[in-house]
Write an enzyme that holds these catalytic residues in place. Structure first.
Site, PDB file in Angstrom:
ATOM      1  N   ASP A 109     146.393 -10.317  -2.427  1.00 31.53           N
ATOM      2  CA  ASP A 109     146.279  -9.083  -1.662  1.00 31.53           C
ATOM      3  C   ASP A 109     146.060  -7.905  -2.606  1.00 31.53           C
ATOM      4  O   ASP A 109     146.236  -8.007  -3.818  1.00 31.53           O
ATOM      5  CB  ASP A 109     147.495  -8.869  -0.741  1.00 31.53           C
ATOM      6  N   HIS A 161     140.390 -12.299  -1.161  1.00 32.78           N
ATOM      7  CA  HIS A 161     141.406 -11.748  -0.259  1.00 32.78           C
ATOM      8  C   HIS A 161     142.101 -12.799   0.578  1.00 32.78           C
ATOM      9  O   HIS A 161     143.070 -12.494   1.293  1.00 32.78           O
ATOM     10  CB  HIS A 161     140.821 -10.657   0.634  1.00 32.78           C
ATOM     11  N   ASP A 166     125.079 -12.880 -21.811  1.00 36.91           N
ATOM     12  CA  ASP A 166     123.664 -12.808 -21.507  1.00 36.91           C
ATOM     13  C   ASP A 166     122.892 -13.488 -22.638  1.00 36.91           C
ATOM     14  O   ASP A 166     122.989 -13.089 -23.789  1.00 36.91           O
ATOM     15  CB  ASP A 166     123.263 -11.327 -21.413  1.00 36.91           C
TER      16      ASP A 166
END
Lengths: 482, 412
Positions: free
Chosen positions: A456, A452, A349
């Site tokens: 998995d 995905h 940041d």
């Protein structure tokens, strides 16, 4: 530039000033309504490169001088660049905030200008030093000078810039008009202050008015004609609403935001799944405390992050799938590239927003090396000195918002990576040891997101559990180190 | 009046110029309006080359991109806002051989001192160094863009150790090969060492400086190809006055330098080729030679005169203060403040006493580069100092702010 040129410019400016002063009397008497005079500080714009201050070399104007948009105000110098700063609009110079040789601070007032007309909100943004691209401090973008043959031929007085539109024969034009190409990008430039005031009075948008003046400039007759032609007739009475500023503010996106918009829009294509796992970092904290006692200086102290980065890299030796990158440029034939280098992007940041510089080849670095690089990067980020070479080429990203807070977070993967790890703040929670006693444990939640289409749940979980075990018993990391 | 370009010796890239005195010819105007322009100088005069560069910055069409390549005879080029007394050993510039301090190996004769118009630090130019300049519109400009172009040019000549560093300079990585990197990455080479691992400092071969105006962005840099003077450059760029001067302004960041070992011609051809590749102009880029005849353009002539003037060279110095207090040899402290190259205030204090003798007001405004004799000047500046002391102090000031060197006749 040297001693010769500014003098001649100043002479021209003062001659122009005299001409304008003479002509300003009939000019002013046309206004029957109260003219809004604002003195605004013009801030020193960001010259880029994270430069926070630069030296003022010379002024081209003095208090009292009347300037037009794009007149040169001063020349400043920062490490390698000497930059000419031009005025963002017409006005009268009221106050110079620095003497020659002083260091001028970025973002602080450079000069006060009495703006002789109403300004739009775009212009307001310019006053806030809106120029963040390289170039002179005048932040007017999208206004091009059309340089024809005749402009190059104008040599004028000694060494005067062709690029300087302000130098012209004094007295040749009755009103302080500016040379502009007929782009409609910067509306305020298409008309003189008097005309702009008139459009506001008539409640007419200047873009709607077809200009018949030079370069498509809008003249008063055009405004009157437009009003007569349209079915709306507005009274010339000033209502309080007209003067009120809108509450909503339209601002352009900063470069960091633009980049984020682009990247995250692409990330929408990735089906994310989230796996969180709470890790007991008590042993790690104890180890760090011991190591930090012998630290040579406060900024040599080790934080959690270098250990976490190393643990992830060690885990990736067993789960290289999470360090891979998906090439789906050909949707029919997607390819997966297993990357040998563990280049970890570390989200930081900074004052400009979220930046993700990269630590390369974590697999070859010791925890001390990683800590040193992290320190270097965050210093550079703080000083806004991150270079393009610090970015790009990441195979995996770690986002640590622990200094701000957070428990579970659902981080967004940036393509072409296939996974990302988010870490919040560790906190002390109650737990039970093997004997069933209540003990205090320092818990840190790791939030893994993975693509995905490639990874998995089980594979991600296995990798996450491996990282957890390495951090819960840091001795195990030593066993795996190469 | 028709003048043939006298400097044109090569058949390729040659152009006969029609130049009328003082007015820009039509062909010159056309050239300045071309979207892509490329120039190479045949002159070794640093004042001329920098004047032409400035002229191109001011007169070329705002949307155009311009390349300019030039080589200077031995000269020291200080940044726009630098202090020549602080950055340069001015005594070495004195062309009078017998008063020149000894350097090992022997120093050069007649090294010019030039203040350029862009920012940045001090550099030494000679015939083994090629300078490259790119002028482009601000919205297309980044500090690295053209440094990267030059690195690609160097790499195409086989210099695979070259890269752009964080300061936008070009460096050669040292040491052995570490890792494979993306060959298109101009900021990394297979030899680049990351911080944290034992670092060998890379050798700097090119420094960058910039001048940004509202409409144009100029980036120029050096490139050390085969300088025979590397050993004596440090002597020229080390000023004896440095420990005694406090100043504001940009100081040079010194780096170890080295030669790339490449011919000027090989390099200039590679740079042109990369430039042509980046800015493919529909007509093909003609590479135009620039020579002394360009002085016939009024703007160039005036810029030239300004760069050569001692006023520009010395009076553009930001404020600084010089003091004898760091030198233990004296019994009195003399401090002078110099503003715009002229003495603005000062005082003298005998060590051990609190009493200050202020600078005589008639000495205010004394231009440092005009001082003929320091002992005499000091005796005018401060009352009550005997001639022996003025002599000693004068000798010290003469070493720090050399009077003879700054009076040297500028070689035509």
């Amino acid at each position: 530039m040297g001693t010769i040129v500014p003098r001649s410019l100043y002479l021209t400016a003062s001659t122009r000033l005299q001409t304008q002063l003479l002509q300003s009397i009939p000019y002013r008497s046309l206004h029957t309504t109260h003219h809004l005079n604002i003195v605004k500080p013009f801030l020193l714009a960001d010259i880029g490169e994270g430069i926070t201050e630069c030296q003022l070399i010379q002024w081209f104007v003095q208090p009292g001088a009347r300037v037009e948009q794009f007149d040169k105000l001063c020349e400043v110098q920062s490490d390698k660049a000497s930059v000419e700063i031009t005025s963002p609009f017409d006005g009268v110079i009221k106050k110079l905030h620095y003497d020659p040789d002083d260091m001028a601070i970025t973002g602080k007032p450079l000069v006060d200008i009495d703006i002789q007309s109403e300004i739009t909100e775009e212009d307001e943004a310019k006053l806030a030093g809106g120029g963040d691209e390289e170039g002179a401090g005048s932040a007017v973008r999208g206004v091009e000078e059309s340089i024809g043959e005749r402009e190059i031929r104008v040599e004028g007085a000694a060494g005067v810039d062709v690029a300087e539109p302000a130098v012209k024969n004094p007295g040749s034009q009755p009103q302080p008009e500016r040379r502009r190409s007929s782009g409609k990008q910067d509306h305020s430039s298409l008309a003189t202050p008097a005309v702009r005031h008139l459009t506001k009075e008539m409640k007419v948008a200047i873009t709607d008015v077809r200009g018949t003046g030079k370069d498509g400039r809008v003249l008063k007759e055009d405004v009157h004609r437009h009003v007569a032609q349209s079915t709306q007739q507005q009274p010339t009475v000033h209502t309080p609403m007209q003067k009120a500023r809108e509450v909503n503010r339209k601002v352009p996106l900063t470069p960091v935001q633009t980049q984020m918009l682009k990247m995250m829009t692409r990330s929408l294509n990735i089906p994310h799944f989230l796996y969180t796992c709470a890790t007991d970092v008590s042993s790690l904290t104890a180890l760090r405390k011991t190591l930090n006692i012998s630290a040579s200086s406060p900024d040599q102290r080790l934080t959690q992050l270098p250990f976490i980065l190393k643990a992830v890299s060690l885990a990736f030796q067993h789960h290289p799938l999470l360090n891979s990158s998906l090439d789906s440029t050909d949707p029919a034939k997607p390819q997966l590239m297993y990357k040998s280098a563990h280049n970890f992007g570390v989200a930081i940041d900074t004052p400009s927003g979220l930046l993700v510089p990269v630590i390369r080849n974590v697999q070859d670095l010791s925890i001390g090396d990683i800590a040193a690089q992290l320190r270097q990067l965050s210093e550079k980020a703080r000083d806004n000195k991150l270079a393009p070479s610090d970015f790009g080429g990441a195979s995996f990203t770690i986002s640590n918002i622990g200094n701000i807070g957070g428990g579970v977070v659902s981080p967004v993967i940036s393509e072409p990576q296939v996974a990302i790890l988010g870490i919040g703040r560790s906190k002390i929670v109650p737990a039970f040891n093997e004997q069933g006693d209540l003990i205090k444990v320092e818990e840190l939640v790791f939030s893994w997101s993975a693509d995905h289409r490639i990874v998995d749940g089980a594979e991600c979980a296995r990798c996450a559990e491996r990282v957890k075990k390495l951090l819960e018993e840091p001795g195990k990391m030593m066993v795996e180190m190469r | 009046m028709i003048t043939l370009n006298r400097a044109c010796t090569r058949a390729r890239g040659c152009q006969h110029l029609l130049i009328a005195r003082r007015r820009l010819s039509q062909s010159a105007l056309d050239r300045l309006a071309q979207p892509v322009q490329s120039y190479i100088s045949t002159s070794r005069d640093p004042y001329l080359n920098l004047s032409v560069e400035h002229y191109l910055l001011q007169k070329s069409a705002p949307e155009s991109t311009v390349l300019f390549l030039y080589v200077n005879r031995p000269s020291i080029i200080i940044g726009r806002n630098q202090n020549p007394w602080l950055e340069v050993n001015l005594a070495l510039l004195d062309p009078v051989p017998q008063s020149q301090p000894k350097t090992e190996p022997a120093g050069l004769e007649n090294v010019d001192l030039v203040r350029r118009r862009s920012g940045g630090g001090t550099v030494f130019h000679d015939e083994g160094n090629v300078n490259w300049t790119v002028i482009c519109p601000p919205k297309a400009f980044t500090r690295d863009k053209h440094a990267e172009m030059v690195v690609r040019a160097l790499r195409s000549c086989g210099v695979e150790r070259s890269r752009v560093n964080e300061r936008h300079d070009i460096v050669l990585d040292q040491g052995e090969r570490i890792a494979d990197v993306d060959p298109d990455d101009t900021h990394l080479t297979p030899y680049t060492r990351r911080a944290g691992i034992s670092e060998i400092k890379p050798l700097k071969v090119s420094g960058s400086a910039y001048k940004l105006t509202r409409q144009r962005a100029l980036h120029h840099g050096t490139c050390l190809l085969s300088s025979p003077n590397l050993n004596i450059i440090p002597d020229y760029l080390h000023s004896p006055a440095k420990p005694h001067i406090t100043a504001r302004g940009v100081e040079s960041v010194s780096s170890p330098v080295g030669n790339i070992v490449l011919s000027n011609e090989h390099f200039t051809n590679a740079v042109r080729s990369k430039f042509d590749g980046m800015y493919r102009s529909p007509k093909g880029t003609e590479h135009i030679e620039v020579g002394e005849d360009w002085l016939e353009h009024q703007a160039v002539k005036e810029g030239y005169a300004e760069l050569k003037s001692r006023e520009w060279t010395f009076l553009q110095t930001p404020q600084f203060t010089i003091s004898t207090s760091a030198d233990p040899a004296f019994t009195m402290d003399v401090e002078l403040t110099v503003r715009n190259g002229a003495v603005s205030s000062g005082h003298l204090r005998r060590r051990g006493s609190a009493e200050l003798v202020d600078l005589d007001k008639h000495s205010v405004g004394q231009r440092v580069h005009d001082i003929k004799s320091w002992p005499e000047t000091l005796s005018h500046m401060f009352a009550g100092v005997d001639s022996a002391e003025c002599g000693r102090l004068g000798a010290w000031f003469e070493r720090m702010l050399p009077a003879q060197a700054t009076r040297r006749r500028i070689a035509e």
